[in-house]
Design an enzyme around this catalytic site. Structure first.
Site, PDB file in Angstrom:
ATOM      1  N   GLY A 157     -76.511 -38.080 -27.213  1.00 40.79           N
ATOM      2  CA  GLY A 157     -77.369 -37.095 -27.845  1.00 40.79           C
ATOM      3  C   GLY A 157     -77.423 -37.207 -29.352  1.00 40.79           C
ATOM      4  CB  SER A 158     -78.054 -38.916 -31.676  1.00 37.90           C
ATOM      5  OG  SER A 158     -78.540 -39.884 -30.762  1.00 37.90           O
TER       6      SER A 158
END
Length: 217
Positions: free
Chosen positions: A185-186
Site C-alpha cells: 500500500g502506497s
C-alpha cells in the site's frame, strides 16, 4: 511471474502455510472448523502471491511521453511548489496504490538518473496531504533531452514499511523498466513541467509502464 522482492516472503509464507495445513489436518477434529482454517490459510497464501505479482508490460517507448510509474488510481492533479529538487512550481500527478494493485515501480521516462535520495519518515496513510513530505519516501529524477527532468517520488503508506529503489545517480535507464518496489500500500507522485499536456483525469485507473500521464508540448 513474481517480483524478486517477494521471493523470500513467498517462500517463508509457503512453508508456514504448508506446516499450518498439516497441523490443522492432524489436530483439528471438527470438520467444519478444519475446512474454515484451511481456507483461511490458502487465502492468505493467495493474497501474498497476488501482491508480489509482476506482470509483463509492453511499453511503447516515446521520449515525448511521461508514463505512469505504477498501477493505481489518479488522486491528485494540481500545480504545486516542489521544494526538494526543483524549488519551483510543477504539475503534480499522484497515483494511489491499494494493497491489491501491482506494486512494481517503473521509470516514467528513459534517460539518465540525475538525483536519487531516500528519506526516512512517518507512516501516515498514503492519501494524507502531508504524506509526500513526512512519510518514508524516495525521490528520483530522470532527465532526457526531450522532456527535460521528471521527478517521481515513492511514498510509503500506513502499511508499507519498506521502499525499494534501484535508481542510482548516473544510471542510464529505459522507459518502463523496473525501478523499484513498495511493499503493502502506497503512493507515487510525479512532478511535471508546467507546460506538460496532461493525459489523465482524477480517479482514472492507470497501469505502470503503459498509461500515459502527460506529453511534452
Amino acid at each position: 511471474m513474481f517480483h524478486k522482492e517477494g521471493h523470500k516472503i513467498i517462500f517463508v509464507t509457503l512453508v508456514i502455510v504448508v506446516a499450518a495445513l498439516f497441523l490443522i489436518d492432524a489436530y483439528i477434529e471438527l470438520a467444519w472448523l478444519r475446512t474454515i482454517l484451511m481456507l483461511v490459510m490458502v487465502f492468505f497464501l493467495i493474497t501474498i502471491l497476488q501482491f508480489f505479482r509482476n506482470p509483463k508490460r509492453i511499453t511503447q517507448l516515446n521520449d515525448h511521453q511521461i508514463l505512469s510509474p505504477v498501477d493505481g488510481k489518479v488522486v491528485v492533479i494540481e500545480e504545486v511548489f516542489e521544494k526538494e529538487f526543483f524549488k519551483e512550481k510543477r504539475i503534480q500527478v499522484s497515483v494511489f496504490m491499494s494493497p491489491i494493485n501491482v506494486h512494481v515501480t517503473r521509470y516514467p521516462i528513459g534517460g539518465q538518473v540525475v538525483y536519487s535520495k531516500y528519506h526516512p519518515g512517518k507512516y501516515l496513510v498514503a492519501w494524507h496531504p502531508k504524506a509526500s513530505e513526512e512519510n518514508e519516501r524516495t525521490t528520483v529524477v530522470v532527465e532526457n533531452n526531450t522532456v527535460g527532468k521528471i521527478l517521481y517520488r515513492q511514498i510509503a503508506g500506513a502499511l508499507a514499511k519498506r521502499i525499494v529503489n534501484y535508481a542510482k545517480v548516473n544510471d542510464t535507464v529505459k522507459q518502463g523498466a523496473d525501478s523499484g518496489f513498495i511493499k503493502f500500500g502506497s503512493r507515487v507522485d510525479v512532478f511535471l513541467p508546467l507546460d506538460s499536456k496532461i493525459k489523465v483525469e482524477l480517479n482514472q485507473k492507470v497501469k505502470g509502464g503503459e498509461s500515459i500521464l502527460a506529453q511534452s508540448p
